[in-house]
Design an enzyme around this catalytic site. Structure first.
Site, mmCIF file in Angstrom:
data_model
loop_
_atom_site.group_PDB
_atom_site.id
_atom_site.type_symbol
_atom_site.label_atom_id
_atom_site.label_comp_id
_atom_site.label_asym_id
_atom_site.label_seq_id
_atom_site.Cartn_x
_atom_site.Cartn_y
_atom_site.Cartn_z
ATOM 1 C CG HIS A 1 -2.076 0.841 1.273
ATOM 2 N ND1 HIS A 1 -2.459 1.632 0.228
ATOM 3 C CD2 HIS A 1 -2.964 1.130 2.281
ATOM 4 C CE1 HIS A 1 -3.521 2.354 0.568
ATOM 5 N NE2 HIS A 1 -3.839 2.071 1.822
ATOM 6 N NE ARG B 1 -5.554 8.504 0.300
ATOM 7 C CZ ARG B 1 -5.267 7.409 -0.419
ATOM 8 N NH1 ARG B 1 -5.558 6.234 0.064
ATOM 9 N NH2 ARG B 1 -4.728 7.497 -1.628
ATOM 10 C CG HIS C 1 -4.414 0.303 -8.588
ATOM 11 N ND1 HIS C 1 -5.770 0.236 -8.385
ATOM 12 C CD2 HIS C 1 -3.924 1.174 -7.689
ATOM 13 C CE1 HIS C 1 -6.082 1.048 -7.395
ATOM 14 N NE2 HIS C 1 -4.991 1.637 -6.952
ATOM 15 C CG ASP D 1 2.668 4.522 -3.935
ATOM 16 O OD1 ASP D 1 2.620 5.586 -3.311
ATOM 17 O OD2 ASP D 1 1.873 3.584 -3.736
HETATM 18 N N1 COA Z 1 5.408 -6.549 -9.942
HETATM 19 C C1 COA Z 1 5.415 -7.769 -10.502
HETATM 20 N N2 COA Z 1 4.320 -8.504 -10.636
HETATM 21 C C2 COA Z 1 3.173 -8.005 -10.191
HETATM 22 C C3 COA Z 1 3.084 -6.741 -9.616
HETATM 23 C C4 COA Z 1 4.264 -6.003 -9.501
HETATM 24 N N3 COA Z 1 4.267 -4.790 -8.953
HETATM 25 N N4 COA Z 1 1.817 -6.490 -9.268
HETATM 26 C C5 COA Z 1 1.126 -7.570 -9.624
HETATM 27 N N5 COA Z 1 1.945 -8.478 -10.177
HETATM 28 C C6 COA Z 1 1.569 -9.792 -10.673
HETATM 29 C C7 COA Z 1 1.505 -10.773 -9.509
HETATM 30 O O1 COA Z 1 2.742 -11.365 -9.255
HETATM 31 C C8 COA Z 1 0.470 -11.721 -9.985
HETATM 32 O O2 COA Z 1 1.043 -12.572 -10.943
HETATM 33 P P1 COA Z 1 0.635 -14.115 -11.006
HETATM 34 O O3 COA Z 1 -0.842 -14.107 -11.307
HETATM 35 O O4 COA Z 1 1.485 -14.644 -12.076
HETATM 36 O O5 COA Z 1 0.940 -14.672 -9.638
HETATM 37 C C9 COA Z 1 -0.517 -10.827 -10.720
HETATM 38 O O6 COA Z 1 0.250 -9.710 -11.188
HETATM 39 C C10 COA Z 1 -1.652 -10.333 -9.850
HETATM 40 O O7 COA Z 1 -1.082 -9.693 -8.710
HETATM 41 P P2 COA Z 1 -1.756 -9.609 -7.308
HETATM 42 O O8 COA Z 1 -0.746 -9.182 -6.289
HETATM 43 O O9 COA Z 1 -2.508 -10.884 -7.026
HETATM 44 O O10 COA Z 1 -2.815 -8.456 -7.584
HETATM 45 P P3 COA Z 1 -3.633 -7.690 -6.509
HETATM 46 O O11 COA Z 1 -4.769 -7.059 -7.190
HETATM 47 O O12 COA Z 1 -3.887 -8.545 -5.320
HETATM 48 O O13 COA Z 1 -2.572 -6.597 -6.008
HETATM 49 C C11 COA Z 1 -1.215 -4.732 -5.816
HETATM 50 C C12 COA Z 1 -2.538 -5.275 -6.360
HETATM 51 C C13 COA Z 1 -1.209 -3.224 -5.946
HETATM 52 C C14 COA Z 1 -1.089 -5.095 -4.323
HETATM 53 C C15 COA Z 1 -0.043 -5.363 -6.593
HETATM 54 O O14 COA Z 1 -0.118 -4.949 -7.943
HETATM 55 C C16 COA Z 1 1.289 -5.028 -5.996
HETATM 56 O O15 COA Z 1 1.749 -5.710 -5.050
HETATM 57 N N6 COA Z 1 1.959 -3.949 -6.505
HETATM 58 C C17 COA Z 1 3.216 -3.542 -5.930
HETATM 59 C C18 COA Z 1 2.982 -2.715 -4.670
HETATM 60 C C19 COA Z 1 2.451 -1.350 -4.986
HETATM 61 O O16 COA Z 1 2.927 -0.660 -5.855
HETATM 62 N N7 COA Z 1 1.455 -0.942 -4.201
HETATM 63 C C20 COA Z 1 0.839 0.359 -4.324
HETATM 64 C C21 COA Z 1 -0.554 0.207 -4.871
HETATM 65 S S1 COA Z 1 -1.259 1.758 -5.246
#
Ligand code: COA
Length: 372
Positions: free
Chosen positions: A218, A333, A257, A308
């Site tokens: 997050h 926020r 996202h 971010d």
């Molecule tokens: N880098 C690499 N792979 C990523 C990724 C990233 N930043 N974000 C998602 N993926 C991949 C996952 O590994 C997963 O792949 P798989 O299906 O082969 O296992 C797929 O995309 C789905 O990811 P998931 O984490 O299950 O999606 P989510 O909807 O639960 O998560 C986030 C959303 C934002 C938590 C996720 O994209 C993430 O962890 N991003 C990095 C952290 C971040 O920037 N957070 C700020 C959000 S505003």
């Protein structure tokens, strides 16, 4: 029970009149105003007022509001003493979480009638709590958090730099605060609403939210991004690092996202400011490195930068210490959290979902002396 969704993805968990995220035809909007318009034409205090009161302020209302926030910046002596006693190596997010909680001991919420006052007190004091602790432990200085009368962005940078920021620096941070101010039912806002739904006090709601924002999935993603890009020598090194991360199934922070599918509308806005700050600073490395990472992530995974990602380089060019990146997010926020706590209280029902049980079948209790 009807639906089951890991991480509550795509579950509609309630109504809100505060913000739309990626909705057909509205994109990202606060109280009906497009984020692009707010970022181009409003200041953070205007946006905070909009989120809390539902309408944009008039010139007079904004003036009074800014003065009120500015008057509320003074920290209680007891809080300053406690901040001085916290370890110098605390994570600043822990300082903010504790500072919020301590203020709740010193100036507790006696009745929900006080909620606007408390929301504004927290909006006004969180930056000061952070910087008071930071300046005391880093520079041995007891700063006057109420000395600055500029808006949040200007006074924050002035206290941090020890001199007034340039107009460009101030506006860049102001826009970043607008972009960070609100984002519907994200994890920390939802945490605040869950706490509010138990009829807990305002400070408990915000303390829950700060703790939730801290994680790298997050708000902590802006710091994690900086940790990733800080030492990459050039775009080729960046490409190599991204490919290595993906090959070992590590996430590249600042990408992806839960709600957006093709792009984060805030990205273009913060990216433009990151570019301008990079040009002004004469640093040709970090922005180029960031752009290459963006290209590779899209090429390899069809993943796009979220807010971010370019916030990290923008904050770097603003000379904000990395450990303060996520705390700055908190300060912004706070406006959205406050609006959501109030909205939850207005139409409250306890938030208490159900779970599918996947544990052992029912079994006989074994007395302690008979266990292996
Ligand atoms: N880098 C690499 N792979 C990523 C990724 C990233 N930043 N974000 C998602 N993926 C991949 C996952 O590994 C997963 O792949 P798989 O299906 O082969 O296992 C797929 O995309 C789905 O990811 P998931 O984490 O299950 O999606 P989510 O909807 O639960 O998560 C986030 C959303 C934002 C938590 C996720 O994209 C993430 O962890 N991003 C990095 C952290 C971040 O920037 N957070 C700020 C959000 S505003």
């Amino acid at each position: 029970m009807t639906e089951h969704s890991g991480g509550l993805a795509d579950i509609i968990a309630g109504d809100t009149a505060i913000c739309t995220v990626g909705k057909q035809g509205c994109g990202l909007s606060y109280r009906g105003y497009a984020i692009e318009d707010l970022a181009a034409r409003a200041c953070f205090e205007e946006v905070a007022y909009l989120l809390l009161y539902g309408e944009l302020p008039s010139v007079g209302q904004l003036d009074v509001y800014r003065q009120r926030l500015s008057r509320l910046r003074e920290l209680p002596e007891a809080l300053k003493t406690q901040l001085e006693m916290l370890p110098a190596n605390s994570h600043p997010m822990d300082v903010l979480r504790s500072g919020c909680s301590l203020l709740g001991c010193i100036e507790p919420e006696h009745s929900f009638d006080e909620q606007y006052n408390i929301a504004e007190r927290l909006l006004a004091t969180l930056p000061g709590i952070l910087l008071y602790w930071y300046c005391f432990h880093q520079h041995g200085k007891r700063i006057d958090t109420a000395a600055e009368t500029a808006g949040l962005a200007g006074s924050f940078l002035h206290l941090l730099y020890g001199k007034p920021p340039s107009d460009v620096q101030q506006r860049a941070l102001d826009i970043s605060l607008i972009l960070y101010a609100e984002h519907e039912f994200n994890a920390s806002t939802f945490a605040a609403r869950v706490t509010a739904s138990t009829l807990a006090d305002f400070y408990s709601c915000i303390t829950s939210a700060i703790g939730t924002l801290r994680g790298p999935l997050h708000g902590g993603a802006n710091e994690a991004t900086m940790a990733f890009i800080a030492d990459l020598a050039d775009p080729d090194a960046a490409e190599e690092a991204v490919l290595a991360a993906l090959a070992s199934h590590r996430k590249v922070m600042g990408f992806g996202h839960r709600v957006y599918r093709e792009s984060d509308p805030r990205n273009a806005l913060i990216k433009a400011w990151s570019k301008q700050l990079a040009d002004d600073s004469g640093d040709s490395r970090l922005f180029a490195v960031s752009e290459r990472i963006e290209q590779v992530m899209w090429r390899e995974k069809k993943l796009f930068p979220n807010l971010d990602f370019y916030s990290a380089s923008a904050y770097y060019f603003l000379a904000i210490p990395v450990s303060l990146y996520t705390p700055v997010f908190v300060c912004a926020r706070m406006a959205g959290w406050a609006a959501h706590v109030m909205e939850q209280r207005q139409h409250n029902r306890l938030i208490r979902p159900a779970a599918d049980y996947i544990g052992p079948e029912e079994r006989p209790f074994v007395p302690l002396e008979q266990r292996q």
